[in-house]
Design a protein around this motif. Structure first.
Motif, PDB file in Angstrom:
ATOM      1  N   GLY A   1      17.788 -22.191   2.451  1.00 38.36           N
ATOM      2  CA  GLY A   1      16.349 -22.071   2.600  1.00 38.36           C
ATOM      3  C   GLY A   1      15.637 -23.403   2.483  1.00 38.36           C
ATOM      4  O   GLY A   1      14.418 -23.461   2.568  1.00 38.36           O
ATOM      5  N   ASN A   2      16.388 -24.502   2.281  1.00 38.87           N
ATOM      6  CA  ASN A   2      15.759 -25.815   2.226  1.00 38.87           C
ATOM      7  C   ASN A   2      15.305 -26.277   3.600  1.00 38.87           C
ATOM      8  O   ASN A   2      14.531 -27.226   3.696  1.00 38.87           O
ATOM      9  CB  ASN A   2      16.713 -26.852   1.628  1.00 38.87           C
ATOM     10  N   ILE A   3      15.808 -25.638   4.645  1.00 42.94           N
ATOM     11  CA  ILE A   3      15.370 -25.924   6.012  1.00 42.94           C
ATOM     12  C   ILE A   3      14.800 -24.626   6.570  1.00 42.94           C
ATOM     13  O   ILE A   3      15.499 -23.610   6.600  1.00 42.94           O
ATOM     14  CB  ILE A   3      16.535 -26.423   6.887  1.00 42.94           C
TER      15      ILE A   3
ATOM     16  N   ALA B   1      16.879 -23.426  13.855  1.00 40.72           N
ATOM     17  CA  ALA B   1      17.181 -23.011  15.230  1.00 40.72           C
ATOM     18  C   ALA B   1      17.070 -24.201  16.178  1.00 40.72           C
ATOM     19  O   ALA B   1      17.877 -24.340  17.109  1.00 40.72           O
ATOM     20  CB  ALA B   1      16.234 -21.894  15.663  1.00 40.72           C
ATOM     21  N   TRP B   2      16.103 -25.076  15.960  1.00 41.00           N
ATOM     22  CA  TRP B   2      15.948 -26.256  16.826  1.00 41.00           C
ATOM     23  C   TRP B   2      17.113 -27.226  16.621  1.00 41.00           C
ATOM     24  O   TRP B   2      17.678 -27.738  17.581  1.00 41.00           O
ATOM     25  CB  TRP B   2      14.615 -26.960  16.534  1.00 41.00           C
TER      26      TRP B   2
ATOM     27  N   ARG C   1      20.251 -34.065  17.641  1.00 40.12           N
ATOM     28  CA  ARG C   1      19.124 -33.688  16.794  1.00 40.12           C
ATOM     29  C   ARG C   1      19.555 -33.873  15.347  1.00 40.12           C
ATOM     30  O   ARG C   1      20.628 -33.437  14.945  1.00 40.12           O
ATOM     31  CB  ARG C   1      18.721 -32.250  17.057  1.00 40.12           C
ATOM     32  N   LEU C   2      18.689 -34.524  14.567  1.00 39.65           N
ATOM     33  CA  LEU C   2      19.044 -34.855  13.194  1.00 39.65           C
ATOM     34  C   LEU C   2      17.960 -34.392  12.230  1.00 39.65           C
ATOM     35  O   LEU C   2      16.792 -34.289  12.600  1.00 39.65           O
ATOM     36  CB  LEU C   2      19.183 -36.372  13.034  1.00 39.65           C
TER      37      LEU C   2
ATOM     38  N   ARG D   1      16.877 -23.303  20.337  1.00 42.34           N
ATOM     39  CA  ARG D   1      15.579 -23.389  20.998  1.00 42.34           C
ATOM     40  C   ARG D   1      15.411 -24.803  21.523  1.00 42.34           C
ATOM     41  O   ARG D   1      15.897 -25.765  20.931  1.00 42.34           O
ATOM     42  CB  ARG D   1      14.440 -22.976  20.062  1.00 42.34           C
ATOM     43  N   LYS D   2      14.702 -24.912  22.646  1.00 37.70           N
ATOM     44  CA  LYS D   2      14.568 -26.214  23.294  1.00 37.70           C
ATOM     45  C   LYS D   2      13.514 -27.082  22.636  1.00 37.70           C
ATOM     46  O   LYS D   2      13.715 -28.275  22.431  1.00 37.70           O
ATOM     47  CB  LYS D   2      14.231 -26.030  24.774  1.00 37.70           C
ATOM     48  N   GLU D   3      12.368 -26.490  22.317  1.00 37.14           N
ATOM     49  CA  GLU D   3      11.255 -27.260  21.770  1.00 37.14           C
ATOM     50  C   GLU D   3      11.193 -27.101  20.253  1.00 37.14           C
ATOM     51  O   GLU D   3      11.457 -26.021  19.725  1.00 37.14           O
ATOM     52  CB  GLU D   3       9.934 -26.773  22.392  1.00 37.14           C
TER      53      GLU D   3
END
Length: 164
Positions: free
Chosen positions: A61-63, A69-70, A46-47, A75-77
């Motif tokens: 806080g930029n993300i 969490a993803w 995941r990128l 978390r999966k979704e």
């Protein structure tokens, strides 16, 4: 069909699928699990492609926390737009309630100070700052000082102004 897609992936390198974009402009991708041309299995990744790619411009806080969490696999979704807007509205409500509680607390303290139920906080005055090199050191006074090399027995006389 899957064999052809796999062959294209191995030929042209890593293929990433766009999963979503947050309100800050960050784009999120997933690289699906795939086999290399040697047959080795490469795990899914995941990128995030940051809206401001310079590392020195990154601030906490930029993300958003849902996307964080993803990315970290907690978390999966990936989060939906509805979930993100609902959580942001909830955070705003919490901030408003916190400021209301703080204002009520300050008003209550002021009332208790007026009625004499609480003692007003004392203000301590400290000379200097704890980070200063001279903090806590005694100022040089009129007290005699000597070193071992220049001390002569009987040469020191007490100050007549001082009382014991």
């Amino acid at each position: 069909m899957n064999k052809m897609i796999g062959a294209l992936r191995r030929t042209f390198g890593v293929v990433r699928e766009h999963v979503g974009t947050d309100h800050l402009g960050n784009k999120y991708y997933i690289v699906p699990e795939q086999k290399t041309w040697t047959g080795r299995l490469v795990r899914a990744k995941r990128l995030v492609e940051a809206s401001n790619p310079s590392e020195h411009e990154y601030m906490e806080g930029n993300i958003p926390i849902e996307w964080d969490a993803w990315i970290r696999g907690r978390r999966k979704e990936p989060p939906s737009v509805e979930e993100l807007t609902k959580n942001e509205a909830y955070r705003q409500q919490i901030k408003l309630k916190a400021t209301e509680v703080e204002e009520k607390d300050l008003a209550l303290k002021a009332k208790e100070y007026e009625q004499g139920l609480l003692a007003t906080p004392s203000r301590t005055v400290a000379a200097g700052h704890a980070a200063a090199t001279s903090f806590g050191k005694q100022e040089l006074g009129e007290e005699p000082t000597s070193t071992a090399n220049t001390f002569q027995p009987g040469s020191w006389r007490p100050n007549p102004k001082q009382k014991a």
